[in-house]
Structure formats: C-alpha cells, structure tokens
Design an enzyme around this catalytic site. Structure first.
Site, PDB file in Angstrom:
ATOM      1  N   ASP A 146      73.909 -59.435  -6.134  1.00  0.00           N
ATOM      2  CA  ASP A 146      72.858 -58.764  -6.856  1.00  0.00           C
ATOM      3  C   ASP A 146      73.122 -58.817  -8.269  1.00  0.00           C
ATOM      4  OD1 ASP A 146      70.867 -56.846  -7.749  1.00  0.00           O
ATOM      5  OD2 ASP A 146      70.437 -56.694  -5.747  1.00  0.00           O
ATOM      6  N   ASP A 156      67.328 -62.159   0.281  1.00  0.00           N
ATOM      7  CA  ASP A 156      66.019 -61.523   0.145  1.00  0.00           C
ATOM      8  C   ASP A 156      65.797 -61.798  -1.270  1.00  0.00           C
ATOM      9  OD1 ASP A 156      63.797 -59.748   0.896  1.00  0.00           O
ATOM     10  OD2 ASP A 156      64.826 -58.309  -0.176  1.00  0.00           O
ATOM     11  N   LYS A 188      63.884 -65.664   1.884  1.00  0.00           N
ATOM     12  CA  LYS A 188      62.593 -65.220   1.284  1.00  0.00           C
ATOM     13  C   LYS A 188      61.849 -66.532   0.361  1.00  0.00           C
ATOM     14  CE  LYS A 188      61.832 -61.106  -0.640  1.00  0.00           C
ATOM     15  NZ  LYS A 188      61.735 -59.803  -1.722  1.00  0.00           N
TER      16      LYS A 188
END
Length: 139
Positions: free
Chosen positions: A16, A55, A95
């Site tokens: 992240d 994601d 995604k």
C-alpha cells in the site's frame, strides 16, 4: 480474509502507498509503490506465490480515459508479476476499470491461465467502472 485463508503456514504480502493497520503473524505489509524497484524486490523475496490479489486502483481524476490508462498500467504490472512470481496452477485477481481494453486483458490472461472471467461485485456502485479479472490455474 486472506490471512485467515492461508492460515499460519502461509503468508500474505500486502502493498500500500500508506501505512496499514492490518497486523498478524502471517502478514507482511510493505509501504511502497508497486512501480518502485525496492518495493518489487521486497515482493520477490517471499515468492513464489499461490495467488496474487490486486485491489489497486489509481487516484481518479474524473477524466475517464486517463483513469482507465492508469488502471491499465496497474493491471499490466500485476500480470507481469504473475508471470514471474506465481506458482504453476496459481491464481490472479485484479481490479480494473472497464473500458475498451477489457477484451485485451481477458485474452492476455487466457494465454496464461486455464480459466478467466470478469466479475463485478454486488457491493460495487451501479455507476462504478470497477470490475475484477479472475484468472485461475496458471499454465
């Protein structure tokens, strides 16, 4: 959910841009950018993987074509990583923002995996362009 699924004998590596609050004995958080070589080096250190779940999404600008291009760059990166880091018969979920490139990515994944499909979660907003590419059983 991923950490529970792999159990204590597996690991979950998460990337992240900012600090994450998820912790656990089998979780390896990486604060970094997926395009940064030092981040990729850390990801590679735990390979090979059974699954890659992405994601990732770009920070949207509201300019549809630009947002789609940035989404595609992330998917290109994830597919490249799957070529390098996934075990045989591994899986990939990524995604992507829907657009003209959906057929291209579906076909690219069909070259690498036995089963490929698109999935739009019910929880996703009706107007959202988000969808997921699900590829199972890497050749």
């Amino acid at each position: 959910v991923a950490a529970e699924t792999v159990g204590l004998n597996g690991i979950v590596v998460g990337v992240d841009l900012g600090q994450v609050s998820v912790t656990g004995d089998n979780i390896r958080p990486i604060v970094g950018n997926i395009f940064d070589p030092s981040c990729l080096e850390k990801i590679r250190s735990w390979a090979p993987y059974d699954s890659i779940i992405s994601d990732m999404a770009p920070k949207t600008t509201g300019i549809k074509i630009r947002d789609q291009e940035q989404s595609q760059a992330l998917v290109d990166c994830v597919i490249s990583l799957s070529d390098e880091l996934l075990k045989r018969r591994g899986s990939l979920i990524a995604k992507i923002f829907q657009g003209a490139s959906m057929d291209y990515y579906t076909n690219e994944l069909k070259k690498r995996f036995k089963s490929v499909r698109n999935y739009k979660p019910k929880a996703s907003r009706e107007r959202s362009f988000e969808t997921y590419l699900i590829a199972l059983h890497k050749h």
